[in-house]
Design an enzyme around this catalytic site. Structure first.
Site, PDB file in Angstrom:
ATOM      1  CG  ASP A 237     -80.134  41.029 -86.181  1.00  0.00           C
ATOM      2  OD1 ASP A 237     -80.020  39.859 -86.613  1.00  0.00           O
ATOM      3  OD2 ASP A 237     -80.034  41.301 -84.977  1.00  0.00           O
TER       4      ASP A 237
HETATM    5  C1  BGC Z   1     -79.334  37.998 -83.988  1.00  0.00           C
HETATM    6  C2  BGC Z   1     -77.994  38.242 -84.652  1.00  0.00           C
HETATM    7  C3  BGC Z   1     -77.592  37.008 -85.406  1.00  0.00           C
HETATM    8  C4  BGC Z   1     -78.663  36.673 -86.435  1.00  0.00           C
HETATM    9  C5  BGC Z   1     -78.362  35.452 -87.272  1.00  0.00           C
HETATM   10  C6  BGC Z   1     -80.390  37.441 -84.930  1.00  0.00           C
HETATM   11  O1  BGC Z   1     -81.439  36.901 -84.217  1.00  0.00           O
HETATM   12  O2  BGC Z   1     -79.795  39.183 -83.403  1.00  0.00           O
HETATM   13  O3  BGC Z   1     -77.034  38.589 -83.712  1.00  0.00           O
HETATM   14  O4  BGC Z   1     -76.351  37.192 -86.005  1.00  0.00           O
HETATM   15  O5  BGC Z   1     -79.867  36.426 -85.751  1.00  0.00           O
HETATM   16  O6  BGC Z   1     -78.503  34.288 -86.538  1.00  0.00           O
END
Ligand code: BGC
Length: 731
Positions: A237
């Site tokens: 993540d």
């Molecule tokens: C989120 C993810 C997301 C990623 C990219 C993170 O803050 O938890 O679900 O895909 O950002 O934007």
């Protein structure tokens, strides 16, 4: 000459890559991309959020939308809505549209679907997730992943694993027993990998039993790769990696970040230095690059099939039609007394539509799931376009939402990964001015309601509450909506209550209301679907994929376990999540799991249960069939409609910490007026199995079971008691 297998070609490419080039491929070189290697025709990997459509284009090194007009997209129903359809085919269609749009926008990986368990109604991202039930998730995620990936784009199931709260999401340590993980938190991911063939998995922000999920050897090297045989790509993540050695040794392939100094990421310069100095073996890097190259072959990004790579498309009319089809089946009719619904479009003359969610646009909120929708039909627009010009439709906001503070210069997404990020969704203290405004809005709405022949209230939540980065703290509807609903019902007892939200809310007026309709954020055609159901052009067939508790303190995550803590959350409730707990201890609920009404009336007539023999492939696995059920249902009404036959299996002897019953099969069936139909369902070994922590495996339990077929977990219509012996002829 016979084409060399991917693996041989990957080996050859690896030999030609320099260490620097390999390192470039395994970390972000932009907010949503890695580096390619031009001289070897290896392209970068382009990622995009997210579950409700392809997110707007971002600058490479700044949390700023590029602001162009070529990135408007189809806005799809959120995963909670998809799950409420209980329709595998529609989950596949949602995936197909998402995949085609992602490819159409030039993406290689869409950061979806989100399939975390809805452990508490308070989790801010519940709307992005499907259900509280692992079986339902598993059944829907498989077609969804396949749908996405048919466009030569990778699905990325997220967030692995046990990421069911937003509070202190990067630092909270989630304590979960192996049995609970295997039975509740893993099945959706396991199904996505083993049955859906998902190409990518995103590690979660949180720690699981003391290890950061994104670099947990136990979770990634053990469970995911060794136990499940996953050979795709693991992506962190954004900002989920915290240590270079851990990242090198764990089976993670790509580190992504929220900050812009890409070279300083753990898997960038620091890793390069440690490999050069011999502290970390280059073989570990090769393994990651191998997984990335394999993905590129699979997506036809490289190799002899690259010319045939699918092109995708976005904003097609067909996508909009499909999105509407899904939305229609996602809306749940919670209550309908005295046949209050459907309304008769021919009879209404003057309609009051009250409540801000009637007119609100939701697509542009929620965190990384935000969408730059090509359009979004609000319920008000849906109602107006359905009724046309001869009916007077009057709107009153009904409740007042105080103005929001201007956004800071730094994007929330970068901020939200910092320690002690303190945003909450609690309503700020209400000023006297706001109180005054709310009173006036209510008076205006009630006055309008008195004058009209039909009153429809549309309220609920919005993405100030259903959002990434923070959890809710109450089930109470914001903006004093309960007071307004109470006043409306007092003057107009037939007021139709429509709630538009991403997670359950308290309904203190539930007894008084005659008709209650529920919709999750249902995409760009959500308002059309709601109007069609209100006025009977469509027959509702959505069913809740989660329980609606009356009091958050009844929720096992809160009473038995802990939730929204900053350092450690303990999943002490174990496998007793959602209805598994509520139905066992008989908690009073507003609405139970699987509930949803129809304008048709379905009568459950008979059920037969027949033992079946496992095939050579399934024998010995949890997929081995054990019983074939035939359930006969009659549509005893004048309307065609759809019923979801749900089958729960209830062990007759069970321990206190085990659920009274669990969902083990379901089928959605369409029945014409008066039609009687038989649907066949299969119960597999999984229905009778419990994870045995000592054996590190599922064990099938013999004994007495009740097989229940019904319309919800609390509305069982047919039962069949049966002795289940491991040596029965079906084995
Ligand atoms: C989120 C993810 C997301 C990623 C990219 C993170 O803050 O938890 O679900 O895909 O950002 O934007």
């Amino acid at each position: 000459m016979k084409t060399e297998t991917y693996e041989v070609q990957i080996g050859k490419l690896l030999e030609q890559l320099t260490l620097e080039e390999k390192i470039g491929m395994i970390h972000g070189a932009g907010l949503f991309r890695t580096e390619g290697v031009e001289r070897l025709s290896i392209p970068p990997l382009f990622f995009s959020d997210g579950p409700m459509g392809v997110r707007a284009e971002f600058a490479d090194n700044e949390w700023r939308n590029t602001g162009t007009t070529d990135d408007f997209v189809s806005y799809l129903p959120c995963n909670s809505a998809v799950a409420s359809t209980w329709n595998r085919e529609l989950a596949g269609e949602e995936g197909r549209v998402l995949g085609e749009e992602a490819r159409g926008r030039g993406k290689d990986m869409i950061l979806a679907p989100g399939i975390n368990i809805k452990r508490s109604p308070f989790c801010g991202r519940n709307f992005e997730y499907m259900s509280e039930d692992p079986y339902l998730i598993s059944e829907l995620v498989v077609p969804m992943v396949k749908g996405i990936q048919q466009s030569d784009v990778a699905a990325c199931v997220k967030h692995f694993a046990a990421n069911s709260q937003e509070t202190e999401r990067l630092w909270v340590d989630t304590k979960v027993s192996p049995q609970t993980l295997e039975e509740i938190y893993f099945p959706g991911f396991r199904a996505a990998v083993q049955k859906g063939g998902v190409h990518a998995v995103m590690g979660a922000y949180n720690l699981l039993n003391g290890e950061h999920c994104c670099t947990s050897k136990k979770l990634l090297n053990g469970t995911l790769r060794r136990d499940w045989g996953f050979d795709g790509v693991v992506v962190s993540d954004w900002g989920g990696v915290h240590d270079t050695r851990e990242a090198a040794e764990a089976a993670i392939d790509v580190e992504m970040e929220v900050t812009y100094d890409f070279d300083q990421q753990y898997m960038a310069e620091p890793l390069l230095k440690m490999v050069r100095s011999g502290e970390i073996s280059e073989a570990l890097i090769d393994e990651k690059v191998r997984n990335i190259l394999r993905l590129m072959f699979r997506l036809h990004m490289i190799g002899e099939k690259r010319e045939t790579r699918k092109t995708g498309t976005y904003n097609s009319r067909e996508h909009q039609d499909t999105v509407l089809k899904i939305a229609r089946e996602s809306v749940v009719l919670l209550k309908n007394e005295e046949e209050c619904l459907p309304l008769d479009a021919k009879k209404v003359k003057r309609v009051a539509v009250i409540g801000q969610n009637a007119a609100a646009i939701h697509s542009n909120g929620g965190g990384s799931a935000e969408i730059k929708a090509l359009y979004e039909i609000s319920p008000l627009l849906g109602i107006k376009k359905l009724l046309g010009g001869n009916v007077k439709v009057e709107y009153a906001p009904g409740y007042y939402i105080p103005g929001k503070e201007a956004q800071g210069s730094v994007n929330w997404q970068a901020d939200s990964t910092k320690k002690d990020w303190g945003k909450t969704s609690e309503e700020a203290e209400v000023s006297d001015e706001t109180k005054e405004c709310r009173k006036r809005f209510r008076e205006e709405a009630v006055a309008l309601a008195k004058e009209c022949d039909t009153v429809i209230f549309v309220g609920g939540l919005n993405h100030d509450f259903d959002s990434e980065g923070y959890d809710r703290t109450t089930l109470t509807l914001p903006y004093e909506q309960d007071a307004l609903i109470g006043e409306l019902l007092a003057v107009r007892p037939d007021t139709v209550i429509v709630l538009y939200a991403g997670s359950p809310v308290a309904m203190p007026w539930n007894e008084q209301a005659k008709a209650v309709l529920w919709s999750y954020y249902a995409g760009m055609e959500g308002g059309t679907a709601i109007a069609e159901i209100l006025f009977g052009k469509e027959n509702p067939s959505g069913r809740l994929a989660e329980s609606f508790p009356k009091d958050a303190n009844d929720c096992p995550a809160h009473t038995i376990g802990t939730f929204a803590k900053k350092d450690v959350v303990e999943y002490k409730e174990g496998v007793m999540v959602g209805y598994r707990y509520y139905d066992t201890v008989d908690t009073p609920l507003y609405y139970g799991f699987g509930h949803g009404l129809s304008y048709s009336r379905f009568v459950y007539k008979y059920m037969t249960v027949r033992p079946v023999t496992a095939s050579a492939e399934t024998g010995g696995t949890m997929d081995a069939p054990r019983y074939e059920l035939a359930v006969t249902v009659k549509n005893d009404s004048l309307r065609a409609g759809k019923e979801v036959v749900q089958v729960y299996v209830a062990p007759k002897e069970r321990q206190d910490d085990r659920p009274a019953h669990k969902l083990c099969a379901f089928e959605k069936m369409e029945l014409m007026p008066g039609e009687e139909k038989t649907v066949t369902l299969l119960l597999t070994a999984a229905a009778f199995s419990v994870y045995d922590e000592k054996q590190h495996a599922f064990a099938e339990k013999m004994g007495s079971y009740e097989i229940e077929a019904g319309s919800s977990s609390r509305d069982i219509r047919l039962r069949w008691e049966r002795e289940h012996f491991l040596s029965h002829p079906g084995r």
